[in-house]
Write a protein that holds these residues in place. Structure first.
Motif, mmCIF file in Angstrom:
data_model
loop_
_atom_site.group_PDB
_atom_site.id
_atom_site.type_symbol
_atom_site.label_atom_id
_atom_site.label_comp_id
_atom_site.label_asym_id
_atom_site.label_seq_id
_atom_site.Cartn_x
_atom_site.Cartn_y
_atom_site.Cartn_z
ATOM 1 N N ALA A 73 12.326 1.046 -9.205
ATOM 2 C CA ALA A 73 12.150 0.702 -7.791
ATOM 3 C C ALA A 73 12.104 -0.806 -7.598
ATOM 4 N N ALA A 74 11.338 -1.488 -8.440
ATOM 5 C CA ALA A 74 11.229 -2.943 -8.329
ATOM 6 C C ALA A 74 12.554 -3.620 -8.619
ATOM 7 N N ALA A 75 13.289 -3.114 -9.603
ATOM 8 C CA ALA A 75 14.586 -3.700 -9.945
ATOM 9 C C ALA A 75 15.600 -3.475 -8.824
ATOM 10 N N HIS A 76 15.547 -2.304 -8.215
ATOM 11 C CA HIS A 76 16.507 -1.973 -7.153
ATOM 12 C C HIS A 76 16.322 -2.857 -5.930
ATOM 13 N N PHE A 77 15.077 -3.069 -5.532
ATOM 14 C CA PHE A 77 14.804 -3.841 -4.321
ATOM 15 C C PHE A 77 14.495 -5.312 -4.599
ATOM 16 N N GLY A 78 14.255 -5.648 -5.861
ATOM 17 C CA GLY A 78 13.977 -7.035 -6.205
ATOM 18 C C GLY A 78 12.533 -7.440 -6.110
ATOM 19 N N ARG A 79 11.645 -6.498 -5.759
ATOM 20 C CA ARG A 79 10.226 -6.798 -5.654
ATOM 21 C C ARG A 79 9.463 -5.494 -5.461
ATOM 22 N N LEU A 80 8.133 -5.580 -5.554
ATOM 23 C CA LEU A 80 7.284 -4.432 -5.256
ATOM 24 C C LEU A 80 5.979 -4.969 -4.682
ATOM 25 N N ASP A 81 5.663 -4.542 -3.464
ATOM 26 C CA ASP A 81 4.502 -5.069 -2.758
ATOM 27 C C ASP A 81 3.381 -4.047 -2.582
ATOM 28 N N ALA A 82 3.717 -2.775 -2.566
ATOM 29 C CA ALA A 82 2.693 -1.757 -2.340
ATOM 30 C C ALA A 82 3.045 -0.485 -3.102
ATOM 31 N N LEU A 83 2.001 0.163 -3.582
ATOM 32 C CA LEU A 83 2.135 1.452 -4.258
ATOM 33 C C LEU A 83 1.167 2.427 -3.610
ATOM 34 N N VAL A 84 1.678 3.581 -3.219
ATOM 35 C CA VAL A 84 0.841 4.641 -2.661
ATOM 36 C C VAL A 84 0.879 5.830 -3.613
ATOM 37 N N ASN A 85 -0.225 6.057 -4.298
ATOM 38 C CA ASN A 85 -0.328 7.173 -5.240
ATOM 39 C C ASN A 85 -0.765 8.420 -4.482
ATOM 40 N N ASN A 86 0.208 9.112 -3.931
ATOM 41 C CA ASN A 86 -0.063 10.269 -3.089
ATOM 42 C C ASN A 86 0.215 11.595 -3.781
ATOM 43 N N ALA A 87 1.053 11.610 -4.805
ATOM 44 C CA ALA A 87 1.425 12.865 -5.459
ATOM 45 C C ALA A 87 0.190 13.591 -5.971
ATOM 46 N N GLY A 88 0.135 14.884 -5.732
ATOM 47 C CA GLY A 88 -1.013 15.656 -6.177
ATOM 48 C C GLY A 88 -0.683 17.130 -6.285
ATOM 49 N N THR A 89 -1.535 17.836 -6.995
ATOM 50 C CA THR A 89 -1.388 19.288 -7.124
ATOM 51 C C THR A 89 -2.769 19.907 -7.141
ATOM 52 N N ALA A 90 -2.833 21.202 -6.918
ATOM 53 C CA ALA A 90 -4.131 21.871 -6.840
ATOM 54 C C ALA A 90 -4.025 23.291 -7.374
ATOM 55 N N VAL A 91 -5.137 23.772 -7.885
ATOM 56 C CA VAL A 91 -5.300 25.171 -8.277
ATOM 57 C C VAL A 91 -6.559 25.665 -7.589
ATOM 58 N N PHE A 92 -6.420 26.642 -6.718
ATOM 59 C CA PHE A 92 -7.569 27.150 -5.974
ATOM 60 C C PHE A 92 -8.047 28.448 -6.613
ATOM 61 N N LYS A 93 -8.908 28.297 -7.615
ATOM 62 C CA LYS A 93 -9.443 29.440 -8.341
ATOM 63 C C LYS A 93 -10.905 29.193 -8.682
ATOM 64 N N PRO A 94 -11.679 30.273 -8.878
ATOM 65 C CA PRO A 94 -13.068 30.077 -9.314
ATOM 66 C C PRO A 94 -13.117 29.325 -10.641
ATOM 67 N N LEU A 95 -14.207 28.616 -10.848
ATOM 68 C CA LEU A 95 -14.381 27.832 -12.071
ATOM 69 C C LEU A 95 -14.130 28.669 -13.326
#
Length: 259
Positions: A73-95
């Motif tokens: 990403a940085a190489a493609h655009f020539g810079r990187l100013d912000a990163l948003v770590n949004n990717a996530g997953t979940a398992v909805f089960k009892p412990l």
């Protein structure tokens, strides 16, 4: 094109896509990363801004592929100013029903992913004089709830990772904050929240509604911008007051509506 560059993970839909749209609306260029190639392709087609966007098909938990995607990403655009770590997953089960494999996968995506991506992004941001990172945690990382042992634990750990990153990366001119969404009308919520669950949430949210993806995107965008220049190491709940509410509030609110 010129202008600042953001990388958003989990950008194929939901909060991630809304965040990418928010950046684009302000003239940023955006790299969209997602593990689902179909969702990513649909998002790119919906945005229809090929010169200002870049699609990165990647698993953020992959210790080789994730850092490589950040560098691309940085190489493609020539810079990187912000990163948003949004990717996530979940398992909805009892412990007691949650398997070790499920536990490991949730922590790999929700915790290791932000560690890998931020560690790769920080040197690139430092080359440009600094930047901002926003980790998307969850209200489940601030308040325990049923069926979320892996998810809630991973998000609580991500909140602390945010503080660690903020303290250690400040010398590089990099601010790190987190946004903790409460109940939000995402595709996942619509799929797993029954009418009964939605009613229960409404009873414990002072603003009495689910949040919108765009409202989360607004908070994320603010934390990445210059107006938040003196904010770092914070976890901001964007939740309609859910985290602040105490036991008994629904009854008290009902009493006020019907004196």
């Amino acid at each position: 094109m010129s202008g600042p560059v953001a990388l958003v993970t989990g950008a194929g839909r939901g909060i991630g896509l809304a965040t990418a749209q928010r950046f684009l609306a302000e003239g940023w260029r955006v790299a969209l990363l997602d593990i689902d190639g179909g969702l990513l392709g649909a998002a790119m087609a919906r945005l229809a801004q090929p010169e200002a966007t870049l699609a990165l098909h990647c698993d953020v938990a992959d210790a080789t592929a994730a850092p490589a995607a950040v560098r691309r990403a940085a190489a493609h655009f020539g810079r990187l100013d912000a990163l948003v770590n949004n990717a996530g997953t979940a398992v909805f089960k009892p412990l007691l029903d949650t398997t070790a494999e499920e536990w490991n996968r949730v922590l790999a995506v929700n915790l290791t992913g932000p560690f890998l991506c931020t560690s790769a992004a920080a040197p690139l941001m430092a080359e440009g004089g600094g930047g901002a990172v926003v980790n998307v945690t969850s209200i489940s990382g601030l308040r325990a709830s049923t069926l979320r042992v892996a998810y809630g634990t991973s998000k609580a750990a991500l909140a602390h990772l945010t503080k660690q990153q903020a303290v250690e990366l400040a010398a590089l001119g990099i601010r790190v904050n987190a946004v903790a969404p409460g109940p939000v009308d995402t595709a996942m919520a619509k799929a797993v929240h029954t009418p009964e669950i939605r009613r229960d949430y409404h009873d414990t949210i002072p603003l009495d509604r689910y949040g919108l993806e765009e409202e989360l995107a607004e908070a994320i965008f603010f934390l990445c911008g210059d107006r938040a220049a003196y904010i770092t190491g914070q976890v901001i709940a964007v939740d309609g007051g859910f985290e602040a509410a105490g036991i008994g509030l629904p009854t008290l609110r009902a009493a006020r509506r019907n004196p």
